[in-house]
Scaffold this motif. Structure first.
Motif, short mmCIF file in Angstrom:
data_model
loop_
_atom_site.label_atom_id
_atom_site.label_comp_id
_atom_site.label_asym_id
_atom_site.label_seq_id
_atom_site.Cartn_x
_atom_site.Cartn_y
_atom_site.Cartn_z
N PHE A 129 -20.11 -24.06 113.10
CA PHE A 129 -20.53 -23.00 112.18
C PHE A 129 -21.40 -21.97 112.91
CE2 PHE A 129 -23.62 -21.41 109.01
CZ PHE A 129 -22.73 -20.74 108.18
N TYR A 130 -22.33 -22.45 113.72
CA TYR A 130 -23.19 -21.54 114.49
C TYR A 130 -22.37 -20.73 115.50
CZ TYR A 130 -27.22 -24.10 112.62
OH TYR A 130 -28.14 -24.66 111.79
N ILE A 131 -21.41 -21.40 116.14
CA ILE A 131 -20.56 -20.71 117.10
C ILE A 131 -19.76 -19.59 116.42
CG2 ILE A 131 -18.54 -20.98 118.60
CD1 ILE A 131 -19.60 -23.76 119.29
N CYS A 132 -19.27 -19.86 115.20
CA CYS A 132 -18.52 -18.84 114.45
C CYS A 132 -19.41 -17.64 114.12
CB CYS A 132 -17.94 -19.44 113.18
SG CYS A 132 -16.60 -20.62 113.45
N ILE A 133 -20.65 -17.90 113.78
CA ILE A 133 -21.58 -16.79 113.48
C ILE A 133 -21.82 -15.95 114.72
CG2 ILE A 133 -23.95 -16.23 112.82
CD1 ILE A 133 -23.93 -18.67 111.01
N ILE A 134 -22.08 -16.61 115.85
CA ILE A 134 -22.31 -15.88 117.10
C ILE A 134 -21.08 -15.09 117.49
CG2 ILE A 134 -22.78 -16.16 119.57
CD1 ILE A 134 -24.42 -18.67 118.82
N PHE A 135 -19.90 -15.70 117.36
CA PHE A 135 -18.65 -15.01 117.69
C PHE A 135 -18.47 -13.78 116.80
CE2 PHE A 135 -14.16 -14.23 116.82
CZ PHE A 135 -13.66 -14.07 118.09
N GLY A 136 -18.76 -13.93 115.49
CA GLY A 136 -18.61 -12.81 114.57
C GLY A 136 -19.52 -11.65 114.93
N VAL A 137 -20.76 -11.94 115.30
CA VAL A 137 -21.71 -10.89 115.68
C VAL A 137 -21.22 -10.16 116.93
CG1 VAL A 137 -24.04 -10.43 116.49
CG2 VAL A 137 -23.67 -12.01 114.59
N ILE A 138 -20.79 -10.93 117.94
CA ILE A 138 -20.29 -10.33 119.19
C ILE A 138 -19.05 -9.47 118.90
CG2 ILE A 138 -19.29 -10.82 121.45
CD1 ILE A 138 -21.05 -13.32 121.55
N TYR A 139 -18.18 -9.96 118.04
CA TYR A 139 -16.95 -9.23 117.71
C TYR A 139 -17.26 -7.89 117.06
CZ TYR A 139 -12.20 -8.47 115.96
OH TYR A 139 -10.97 -7.93 115.69
N VAL A 140 -18.16 -7.92 116.07
CA VAL A 140 -18.51 -6.68 115.37
C VAL A 140 -19.16 -5.69 116.32
CG1 VAL A 140 -20.01 -5.69 113.60
CG2 VAL A 140 -18.70 -7.76 113.11
N VAL A 141 -20.08 -6.15 117.16
CA VAL A 141 -20.76 -5.25 118.10
C VAL A 141 -19.77 -4.65 119.09
CG1 VAL A 141 -22.46 -5.16 119.96
CG2 VAL A 141 -22.99 -6.40 117.87
N ARG A 142 -18.88 -5.49 119.61
CA ARG A 142 -17.95 -5.02 120.65
C ARG A 142 -16.93 -4.02 120.10
NH1 ARG A 142 -13.51 -8.44 124.19
NH2 ARG A 142 -12.85 -6.68 125.48
N PHE A 143 -16.31 -4.34 118.96
CA PHE A 143 -15.20 -3.51 118.49
C PHE A 143 -15.63 -2.42 117.51
CE2 PHE A 143 -13.10 -7.48 119.77
CZ PHE A 143 -12.15 -6.97 120.65
N ASP A 144 -16.61 -2.69 116.66
CA ASP A 144 -17.01 -1.70 115.65
C ASP A 144 -18.16 -0.82 116.11
OD1 ASP A 144 -15.06 -2.67 114.00
OD2 ASP A 144 -16.39 -4.00 112.87
N VAL A 145 -19.03 -1.36 116.98
CA VAL A 145 -20.19 -0.58 117.43
C VAL A 145 -19.89 0.09 118.77
CG1 VAL A 145 -22.62 -0.66 118.06
CG2 VAL A 145 -21.77 -2.09 116.18
N LEU A 146 -19.43 -0.69 119.74
CA LEU A 146 -19.19 -0.16 121.08
C LEU A 146 -17.80 0.47 121.22
CD1 LEU A 146 -20.82 -2.99 123.22
CD2 LEU A 146 -21.85 -0.86 122.39
N GLY A 147 -16.92 0.23 120.27
CA GLY A 147 -15.60 0.86 120.28
C GLY A 147 -14.66 0.35 121.35
N ALA A 148 -14.70 -0.93 121.65
CA ALA A 148 -13.78 -1.49 122.64
C ALA A 148 -12.35 -1.47 122.11
CB ALA A 148 -14.19 -2.92 123.00
N ASP A 149 -11.38 -1.56 123.02
CA ASP A 149 -9.97 -1.54 122.63
C ASP A 149 -9.63 -2.76 121.79
OD1 ASP A 149 -9.71 0.76 124.04
OD2 ASP A 149 -8.82 -0.18 125.82
N ASP A 150 -8.97 -2.51 120.64
CA ASP A 150 -8.49 -3.62 119.84
C ASP A 150 -7.12 -4.05 120.35
OD1 ASP A 150 -6.83 -1.61 119.01
OD2 ASP A 150 -7.69 -1.44 117.00
N GLN A 151 -6.49 -5.00 119.66
CA GLN A 151 -5.22 -5.54 120.13
C GLN A 151 -4.13 -4.47 120.15
OE1 GLN A 151 -4.73 -8.84 117.43
NE2 GLN A 151 -5.50 -10.30 118.94
N GLU A 152 -4.11 -3.60 119.14
CA GLU A 152 -3.09 -2.57 119.08
C GLU A 152 -3.23 -1.59 120.24
OE1 GLU A 152 -1.35 0.82 115.98
OE2 GLU A 152 -3.14 -0.35 115.46
N MET A 153 -4.46 -1.20 120.55
CA MET A 153 -4.68 -0.26 121.65
C MET A 153 -4.36 -0.93 122.99
SD MET A 153 -5.38 2.71 122.64
CE MET A 153 -5.90 3.38 121.04
#
Length: 312
Positions: A134-158
């Motif tokens: 459960f803790y790992i999922c929370i950490i993964f979710g935070v990293i995911y949001v920061v990387r793709f929604d905040v920093l604008g990294a390429d998603d799978q489609e790009m």
């Protein structure tokens, strides 16, 4: 653990794990690493010898240690070895660390006041593996949001679009140097003597019957003048030889007989015969073909139409 993984399983398993790792990390091209590099074979042989020697040594030590045990210790050891996998001490300790379950004797201390039709609820702790996940999922979710929604990294489609674009570039580069994948878009004129000599051989073997050995024309048209039925130049000629001439009355398609590289050579040879003026040539057929890639005056550029396109 030894009874679950006997020596005849343990030794081959360890050996093949090391073997697979070496094959994975050593770049040996299209050959196995132990074939290309003799030192790898030597290392694997020595490693296997050491594995077997260690097993023999440990077995001898265990036999000596067993003889030194008292009758009670021997009985205890035999009892432990007779236990099944789930009854073994190490397995029970592992499961306790993963689940933190309480012994059934302490069930009374865990009872809660809830009672549903005789079903009682226990206040057990959540299993540690579930909590950590459960803790790992929370950490993964935070990293995911920061990387793709905040920093604008390429998603799978790009990433897919970029990989497809790069793949097209790689295919185009490969097509330039891959003779068997050549087509009328990538073919280039050959002018070196060896290629033209090979082209002449191919022409004499396959084309002279219809065009004459000097390409002056017989059943087929004259190939030495400046007129072409289906367009001149290396690209048009490559396309015509590959796919054939006019339906019903033209040349057959040679793509099933000649390889693209061979078609390139024979087409280059034919173009080298331009203006050779053979004896008694066949009357010219087709239209005058002008290479638009050649330098021309402004007046000529304004009046000459584009004739470099491959005629279908």
């Amino acid at each position: 653990m030894k009874k679950f993984f006997p020596v005849y399983v343990r030794v081959p398993l360890i050996f093949f794990i090391v073997f697979a790792l070496m094959e994975y990390f050593i770049d040996s091209g299209d050959k196995p690493a132990f074939v290309k590099y003799p030192m790898v074979s030597l290392f694997l042989f020595v490693f296997l010898f050491i594995l077997i020697a260690i097993e023999i040594t440990l077995s001898a030590v265990n036999r000596v240690m067993y003889q030194l045990l008292s009758p009670e210790e021997k009985a205890q050891k035999e009892l432990e070895e007779s236990l099944s996998f789930k009854e073994s001490t190490w397995f029970k300790n592992l499961m306790h660390k993963l689940t933190k379950t309480e012994p059934i004797e302490k069930e009374g201390e865990l009872l809660m006041d809830h009672d549903y039709d005789g079903i009682k609820e226990l206040d057990n702790n959540l299993p540690p593996w579930w909590v950590y996940l459960f803790y790992i999922c929370i950490i993964f979710g935070v990293i995911y949001v920061v990387r793709f929604d905040v920093l604008g990294a390429d998603d799978q489609e790009m990433e897919l679009k970029k990989e497809l674009a790069q793949a097209k570039i790689d295919v185009a580069e490969y097509m330039k140097t891959a003779p068997d994948l050549m087509d009328e878009k990538t073919v280039v004129l050959l002018t070196d003597a060896p290629s033209l000599a090979e082209g002449k051989t191919i022409f004499t073997t396959n084309c002279a019957a219809c065009h004459r050995a000097d390409a002056g024309g017989q059943i087929g048209p004259n190939l030495t003048d400046d007129r072409w039925i289906l367009g001149g130049g290396i690209k048009n000629l490559f396309h015509t030889i590959t796919n054939g001439g006019r339906d019903g009355k033209g040349m057959i398609a040679w793509k099933g007989t000649l390889k693209p590289k061979e078609i390139q050579k024979v087409a280059s040879y034919i173009l080298s015969l331009q203006g050779s003026n053979p004896k008694d040539p066949k009357e010219a057929e087709g239209e005058v073909w002008v290479d638009d890639s050649a330098p021309k005056t402004d007046a000529a550029a304004a009046t000459t139409k584009d004739t470099t396109e491959v005629k279908k």
